[in-house]
Design an enzyme around this catalytic site. Structure first.
Site, PDB file in Angstrom:
ATOM      1  N   LYS A   1      35.514  27.069  36.856  1.00  0.00           N
ATOM      2  CA  LYS A   1      34.881  27.051  38.186  1.00  0.00           C
ATOM      3  C   LYS A   1      35.530  25.989  39.064  1.00  0.00           C
ATOM      4  CE  LYS A   1      33.248  30.062  38.439  1.00  0.00           C
ATOM      5  NZ  LYS A   1      32.979  31.000  37.391  1.00  0.00           N
TER       6      LYS A   1
ATOM      7  N   LYS B   1      38.455  39.230  43.834  1.00  0.00           N
ATOM      8  CA  LYS B   1      37.225  39.356  43.055  1.00  0.00           C
ATOM      9  C   LYS B   1      37.413  40.267  41.859  1.00  0.00           C
ATOM     10  CE  LYS B   1      32.841  38.937  42.181  1.00  0.00           C
ATOM     11  NZ  LYS B   1      32.484  37.701  41.456  1.00  0.00           N
TER      12      LYS B   1
ATOM     13  N   TRP C   1      45.270  42.986  48.704  1.00  0.00           N
ATOM     14  CA  TRP C   1      45.632  41.910  47.764  1.00  0.00           C
ATOM     15  C   TRP C   1      46.972  42.334  47.177  1.00  0.00           C
ATOM     16  CZ3 TRP C   1      46.254  41.338  42.359  1.00  0.00           C
ATOM     17  CH2 TRP C   1      46.225  40.019  41.896  1.00  0.00           C
TER      18      TRP C   1
ATOM     19  N   CYS D   1      42.131  46.013  46.323  1.00  0.00           N
ATOM     20  CA  CYS D   1      42.163  46.121  47.781  1.00  0.00           C
ATOM     21  C   CYS D   1      40.866  46.805  48.195  1.00  0.00           C
ATOM     22  CB  CYS D   1      43.340  46.978  48.242  1.00  0.00           C
ATOM     23  SG  CYS D   1      44.928  46.355  47.688  1.00  0.00           S
TER      24      CYS D   1
ATOM     25  N   ASN E   1      44.412  51.784  47.050  1.00  0.00           N
ATOM     26  CA  ASN E   1      44.047  50.675  46.164  1.00  0.00           C
ATOM     27  C   ASN E   1      44.519  51.064  44.777  1.00  0.00           C
ATOM     28  OD1 ASN E   1      42.735  48.622  44.748  1.00  0.00           O
ATOM     29  ND2 ASN E   1      40.789  49.721  44.712  1.00  0.00           N
TER      30      ASN E   1
ATOM     31  N   GLU F   1      33.925  27.341  30.940  1.00  0.00           N
ATOM     32  CA  GLU F   1      33.476  27.982  32.187  1.00  0.00           C
ATOM     33  C   GLU F   1      33.361  26.947  33.314  1.00  0.00           C
ATOM     34  OE1 GLU F   1      33.431  30.704  33.444  1.00  0.00           O
ATOM     35  OE2 GLU F   1      31.965  30.670  35.042  1.00  0.00           O
TER      36      GLU F   1
ATOM     37  N   GLU G   1      39.178  26.907  40.008  1.00  0.00           N
ATOM     38  CA  GLU G   1      39.267  28.125  40.804  1.00  0.00           C
ATOM     39  C   GLU G   1      38.963  27.904  42.279  1.00  0.00           C
ATOM     40  OE1 GLU G   1      36.265  30.845  39.464  1.00  0.00           O
ATOM     41  OE2 GLU G   1      37.370  32.584  40.162  1.00  0.00           O
TER      42      GLU G   1
HETATM   43  O1  M6R Z   1      34.669  41.685  36.875  1.00  0.00           O
HETATM   44  P1  M6R Z   1      35.004  40.974  35.593  1.00  0.00           P
HETATM   45  O2  M6R Z   1      33.857  40.261  35.007  1.00  0.00           O
HETATM   46  O3  M6R Z   1      35.669  41.857  34.597  1.00  0.00           O
HETATM   47  O4  M6R Z   1      36.074  39.881  36.040  1.00  0.00           O
HETATM   48  C1  M6R Z   1      36.699  39.070  35.096  1.00  0.00           C
HETATM   49  C2  M6R Z   1      37.368  37.901  35.757  1.00  0.00           C
HETATM   50  O5  M6R Z   1      38.357  38.331  36.646  1.00  0.00           O
HETATM   51  C3  M6R Z   1      36.376  37.016  36.521  1.00  0.00           C
HETATM   52  O6  M6R Z   1      35.331  36.597  35.707  1.00  0.00           O
HETATM   53  C4  M6R Z   1      37.103  35.776  37.085  1.00  0.00           C
HETATM   54  O7  M6R Z   1      37.525  34.956  36.057  1.00  0.00           O
HETATM   55  C5  M6R Z   1      36.185  35.024  38.045  1.00  0.00           C
HETATM   56  N1  M6R Z   1      36.844  34.858  39.301  1.00  0.00           N
HETATM   57  C6  M6R Z   1      35.824  33.662  37.600  1.00  0.00           C
HETATM   58  O8  M6R Z   1      34.959  33.039  38.483  1.00  0.00           O
END
Ligand code: M6R
Length: 612
Positions: free
Chosen positions: A489, A607, A77, A2, A103, A485, A492
């Protein structure tokens, strides 16, 4: 998970808080709310909350007048209780005297709630957070800071809390454990925030709060406490511009961040590979603290995109150093009793440095005596502070939920680490090092040209795949890691179902799903495996799939077989992921835009995932 913004100053708080919240929307965006301390003493706190994004809250606020120079905002969130007006923050106590935003997760909230109900408190939401204002109320005897200190002694879990009280109208207080919180120091005004972009328009002077600290701000300054005692803290001057944290003219943060990759890579290389008259030199101070002589194995732990970068790392490190590398999804790692010891270098990779599973894996590794290294983007994040050593990717703020420039810079750091270890172990000769450095140094320019040249073609390709509800990504070796990956993408942000397969594995079941016209993205950069990759392409072509191949120029056999081809500039096989991922990022981006998806804030995601 959050986002919180708190303001005390001489200007009207509401517009400042709303603007700050918008820059934190990447942390969560299913509901939002504000509390403003009324200008007339004795009046109730003004709390307005609404389900939906901050834009919706702004519409709701049009019906209210909320003058005041002190307040708190929150963008949520959901974890406990679905998104709704009632579950949105800030939450308040029984008398609407104390309000706070939170949060994190309060793990023992049910037992606290039971205790508070026995004491006569009543609850109006399904959140874990609502116990907090009631708990503070329970201990409040005229000093909000002290009441908060008492309250947090009863908490289990993670929290960044910012609170206000009608009876102490000129201060905000805060506490932090396992959820990020910073203090922005301004002129006659001060801020609390979950992240720097929320305050960057007003100040660049930042104090990063650490776990176990509480703080109080008023118009004059900030006092930070540890164990109830005031402590001195360093003020960090951040060199981000306001523009860095904004979209810079692009329609979405994701597109901006895709195009920032060449520069992000240049930053990541700065001071690490030096161009001198007599050639390129590896400056590996950042890795110097690793006791390489003691390493017998490497374990890489991460989530999502960072995990995919780790998979590339396995191929690179094992190939070049002949050192065994395990790669784990962080949420699995700590529960599978990993075999690590003081001779295992555990590398945690995280853009945010706040991912709860990765943080927990880091702590587990330390508990087992393994030396730890973090590859992180966010300065001062929990993971970067707790790891024995940290190397920063220096990609700048990544705002879009879909990670792009963090991934390519993570790859860069993995290459540099490999070079460092290779040199120390004597596995990379000076001649090999020279060739590797030359190719690595060229990558930012190559990526820049690729993005400039291929974007229009990729847009056309996106138009061809959006009518399909499914897509497949295939690759061998390091290309398989990139396929994972690429498919993440696409899923997602465009919600097109996509799966990645090691090319040779398709025929063991998944081939049954291949039908006429289905898009198959075939990444074929590993020169020694081209013939094998060609056979796999033929297998799907025989079932009339639509094959889009990604190859180095000159891979004629594949170019002939594929329906569409993207060539990438020539580089070493192990460096190909930095170049192959960019067209896949753009493909996902344009597919999502064409499908009308919310690119920067895909549904159900946030995020930074700071809960397990
Ligand atoms: O902040 P982080 O790299 O630890 O986050 C890991 C994942 O949550 C992050 O990479 C997630 O998979 C992305 N949204 C992918 O685009």
């Amino acid at each position: 998970m959050c986002g919180i913004v708190g303001y005390v100053g001489n200007r009207q708080a509401l517009p400042i808080i709303l603007q700050g919240l918008k820059s934190l929307e990447y942390r969560g965006y299913d509901s939002a709310g504000v509390v403003i301390v009324p200008e007339e003493s004795g009046e109730e706190l003004n709390i307005i909350r609404s389900q939906g994004k901050i834009a919706h809250l702004e519409n709701v606020l049009e019906d209210y007048s909320l003058p005041g120079t002190v307040g708190i905002g929150h963008t949520r969130w959901a974890t406990h209780g679905p998104p709704s007006d009632a579950n949105a923050h800030p939450h308040c106590d029984c008398q609407k005297k104390i309000a706070l935003a939170h949060n994190g997760i309060i793990e023992n909230y049910l037992e606290l709630q039971e205790w508070l109900i026995e004491k006569g408190h009543s609850f109006t939401s399904e959140t874990d957070t609502e116990v907090l204002p009631h708990l503070v109320e329970e201990f409040y005897q005229g000093d909000l800071g002290q009441a908060l200190q008492e309250a947090i002694k009863r908490l289990r879990g993670a929290y960044a809390i910012v609170a206000v009280c009608r009876d102490n109208p000129d201060i905000l207080v805060a506490a932090r454990k396992d959820s990020p919180l910073i203090i922005g120091i301004g002129e006659g005004e001060n801020f609390f925030a979950s992240d720097i972009p929320a305050v960057i328009e007003h100040t660049r002077q930042i104090i990063i709060m650490e776990d176990g600290e509480t703080a109080q701000i008023n118009r004059e300054g900030a006092i930070i406490y540890k164990d109830g005692q005031p402590i001195a803290k360093k003020i960090t001057k951040v060199d981000w511009t306001t523009e860095t944290a904004k979209k810079g003219g692009y329609p979405h943060f994701m597109l901006k961040e895709i195009h920032e990759q060449p520069d992000a890579l240049r930053h990541a290389l700065k001071g690490r590979i030096m161009a001198e008259e007599n050639g390129l030199t590896l400056i590996d101070h950042d890795f110097a603290g690793i006791n390489a002589a003691d390493i017998e194995k490497i374990a890489i732990v991460a989530c999502g995109t960072s995990y995919h970068a780790g998979l590339v790392g396995k191929y690179v490190i094992e190939k070049m150093l002949r050192l065994p590398v395990d790669v784990d999804i962080a949420s699995e790692y700590r529960y599978r009793d990993p075999i690590i010891d003081e001779k295992t270098l555990v590398i945690v990779i995280s853009q945010s440095g706040e991912t709860a599973d990765t943080l927990a894996a880091l702590r587990e590794s330390k508990k087992r005596g393994a030396p730890t290294l973090a590859i992180c983007n966010v300065l001062g994040s929990s993971i970067s502070r707790e790891a024995d050593q940290v190397v920063y990717t220096l990609a700048g703020p990544e705002i879009a939920v879909a990670s792009t420039k963090a991934y390519t810079t993570q790859l860069m750091l993995i290459y540099l680490l490999t070079l460092h270890l290779g040199r120390v172990f004597g596995k990379i000769s000076p001649e090999e090092l020279e060739v590797l450095l030359e190719h690595i140094y060229r990558l930012p320019d190559q990526l820049q040209n690729l993005l400039a040249e291929k974007e229009e073609d990729i847009k056309k390709l996106a138009a061809l795949i959006i009518d399909w509800g499914n897509a497949f990504f295939i690759g061998r070796g390091i290309d398989y890691a990139v396929s994972l990956e690429g498919s993440l993408k696409l899923k997602e942000i465009s919600y097109i179902h996509a799966e990645a397969y090691a090319s040779g594995e398709l025929k063991h079941g998944t081939l049954a799903l291949i039908e006429e016209g289905i898009p198959v993205l075939a990444i074929c950069t590993q020169r020694a495996l081209l013939e094998k990759s060609l056979s796999n392409i033929k297998e799907v072509k025989a079932r009339n799939a639509f094959v889009i191949a990604m190859v180095f120029e000159g891979s004629d056999s594949i170019i002939k077989e594929a329906d569409r081809v993207f060539t990438i500039p020539d580089t070493l096989d192990i460096l190909a992921p930095v170049l192959t991922i960019a067209p896949l990022q753009l493909l996902s981006y344009y597919a999502a835009v064409m499908l009308g998806c919310n690119v920067d804030q895909p549904r159900n995601l946030a995020k930074s995932v700071t809960v397990e």
